[in-house]
Design an enzyme around this catalytic site. Structure first.
Site, PDB file in Angstrom:
ATOM      1  CG  ASP A 187       0.928 -77.358  -3.429  1.00 30.50           C
ATOM      2  OD1 ASP A 187       1.457 -77.504  -4.540  1.00 30.50           O
ATOM      3  OD2 ASP A 187       1.568 -77.396  -2.354  1.00 30.50           O
ATOM      4  CG  ASP A 189      -2.858 -79.216  -0.066  1.00 27.06           C
ATOM      5  OD1 ASP A 189      -2.316 -78.241  -0.608  1.00 27.06           O
ATOM      6  OD2 ASP A 189      -2.212 -80.163   0.428  1.00 27.06           O
ATOM      7  CD1 TRP A 249       6.549 -82.854   0.543  1.00 21.92           C
ATOM      8  CD2 TRP A 249       8.509 -82.917   1.624  1.00 21.92           C
ATOM      9  NE1 TRP A 249       6.622 -81.744   1.336  1.00 21.92           N
ATOM     10  CE2 TRP A 249       7.820 -81.754   2.022  1.00 21.92           C
ATOM     11  CE3 TRP A 249       9.769 -83.161   2.165  1.00 21.92           C
ATOM     12  CZ2 TRP A 249       8.323 -80.846   2.940  1.00 21.92           C
ATOM     13  CZ3 TRP A 249      10.293 -82.246   3.087  1.00 21.92           C
ATOM     14  CH2 TRP A 249       9.556 -81.113   3.468  1.00 21.92           C
ATOM     15  CD  GLU A 252       8.797 -79.170  -4.859  1.00 22.63           C
ATOM     16  OE1 GLU A 252       9.488 -79.868  -4.109  1.00 22.63           O
ATOM     17  OE2 GLU A 252       7.718 -78.654  -4.521  1.00 22.63           O
ATOM     18  CG  ASP A 253       9.345 -75.583  -2.278  1.00 17.53           C
ATOM     19  OD1 ASP A 253      10.323 -76.347  -2.162  1.00 17.53           O
ATOM     20  OD2 ASP A 253       8.531 -75.396  -1.354  1.00 17.53           O
ATOM     21  CG  MET A 279      -2.567 -77.256   3.295  1.00 16.81           C
ATOM     22  SD  MET A 279      -1.000 -77.929   3.836  1.00 16.81           S
ATOM     23  CE  MET A 279      -1.570 -79.224   4.913  1.00 16.81           C
ATOM     24  CG  HIS A 282      -2.903 -83.833   3.115  1.00 19.63           C
ATOM     25  ND1 HIS A 282      -1.719 -84.437   2.786  1.00 19.63           N
ATOM     26  CD2 HIS A 282      -2.725 -82.512   2.886  1.00 19.63           C
ATOM     27  CE1 HIS A 282      -0.865 -83.524   2.364  1.00 19.63           C
ATOM     28  NE2 HIS A 282      -1.445 -82.337   2.424  1.00 19.63           N
ATOM     29  NE  ARG A 284       5.910 -87.405   4.701  1.00 21.81           N
ATOM     30  CZ  ARG A 284       6.347 -86.212   4.324  1.00 21.81           C
ATOM     31  NH1 ARG A 284       6.360 -85.881   3.052  1.00 21.81           N
ATOM     32  NH2 ARG A 284       6.784 -85.344   5.211  1.00 21.81           N
TER      33      ARG A 284
END
Ligand code: UDH
Ligand code: NGS
Length: 338
Positions: A187, A189, A249, A252-253, A279, A282, A284
């Protein structure tokens, strides 16, 4: 005629002086013969004002770029300070990493890297985060002595975001450029807080972001495989890559985790100290709402994984840019309906 006692004393003194002189010269001779440096000048101070070390063996160790890099890398420093309060200028990050080749490629000079690593970042509208990522990660990856390339896979258009499909695209596109044998999926971030958390592949699939600040520096749940992970080319192909149909969102992981377990692999992880990471906070993103189908989808990985993945991947590359610190590939991945 009898000599006077004063003359005897004079003679004895002269003899003593001669004896002393002989003794002194003998001592001096042996001293000089045994220590030839003693008459040389003391070492020149180096430009930094430090005395140069004596070189007993004048043959310097040659750098041999064909020798394998040592494992672990001797350049690692351990824990790192990571903060996001000051903004970073891209120009400055580029200047500080002038040894990186166009497209974000780097190869160690003094040894042969143990792995060729493509780092794949799923991306859309996160330029601020990307600057921090490049600022922190390039020096870390260089200290890890990896032969690496950075691939930012930018989802074009306004459709719902699809993280896992972008990662599949990154795998395919990176292999068109170089013979990578390891793929790190990160990712944009997430920044590691310890350079001993090496961005490379292991015998088993590796989860790297195991100790995130937002989860109190521990795993949120044992099966968590999100954030940053590393799979060898073989491991990735064995699970038919990642799913293409998780739009929005979440989930998937977990599907990727299921795939790995279903193919009898285990997850390898660093410990919670080495695996610490921060991280960048931020809100969404637009067009990345929670996917309502995700729970149903992860319940069926066993049936879907052979049909949905690398073997069903379709996309269109819109633009490829070899920028100074990364390769940006803008891609049309379609939409949930297509
Ligand atoms: N990503 C983008 N752009 C987007 C969405 C996602 O670049 O619009 C990429 C980016 O690399 C990000 C990754 O996809 O780090 C994962 O995104 P995510 O939204 O699934 O995960 P993240 O942890 O955010 O970044 C979780 C939701 C945050 C809600 C915060 C409420 N306070
Ligand atoms: C789980 C999600 C994962 C996600 C993880 C952490 O609930 O995709 O939370 O999310 N799984 C499902 O929704 C099925 S985070 O806190 O980072 O936003 O990665």
């Amino acid at each position: 005629m009898k000599e006077l006692p004063g003359a005897w004393l004079q003679k004895a003194c002269r003899l003593l002086v001669v004896f002393c002189a002989l003794h002194l010269s003998a001592v001096l001779f042996y001293y000089l013969a045994g220590n030839p440096r003693s008459l040389q000048r003391s070492p020149e101070p180096s430009p930094r004002g430090l005395a140069l070390p004596r070189r007993e063996t004048p043959t310097p160790r040659p750098h041999n770029s064909s020798e394998p890099c040592p494992d672990p890398s001797p350049l690692l420093v351990g824990p790192l300070r990571v903060e996001f309060s000051r903004t970073v200028e891209m120009k400055k990050v580029e200047e500080e990493n002038s040894n990186v080749r166009p497209g974000g490629r780097y190869t160690p000079k003094d040894c042969a890297a143990l792995q060729k690593v493509a780092i794949i970042i799923p991306f859309r509208n996160r330029d601020e985060h990307l600057k921090y990522w490049l600022y922190y990660l390039h020096p870390i990856l260089q200290r890890q002595q990896l032969d690496y390339g950075i691939y930012v896979i930018n989802q074009g258009g306004e459709e719902t975001f699809n993280r896992a499909k972008l990662l599949n695209v990154g795998f395919k596109e990176a292999l068109k450029e170089y013979d990578y044998n390891c793929f790190v999926f990160s990712d944009v971030d997430l920044i590691p807080m310890d350079d001993r958390n090496t961005y490379k592949c292991y015998d088993q699939p590796r989860h790297l972001s195991v100790s995130m600040d937002k989860f109190g520096f521990r795993l949120p749940y044992n099966q968590y495989f999100g954030g940053v992970s590393a799979l060898s080319k073989e491991q990735f192909e064995k699970i038919n890559g990642f799913p293409n149909n998780y739009w929005g969102w979440g989930g998937e992981d977990d599907d990727i985790y299921n795939r790995l377990i279903l193919k009898s692999m285990r997850i390898s992880r660093p410990d919670a100290t080495i695996g610490k990471c921060r991280m960048i906070h931020h809100s969404r993103d637009n067009k990345n709402e929670p996917n309502p189908q995700r729970f149903n989808q992860i319940a069926h990985t066993r049936e879907t994984m052979s049909l949905d993945g690398l073997n069903s991947l379709s996309y269109t590359v819109l633009k490829t840019e070899h920028l100074p610190l990364y390769t940006k590939i803008t891609v049309d991945v379609g939409s949930p309906k297509s």
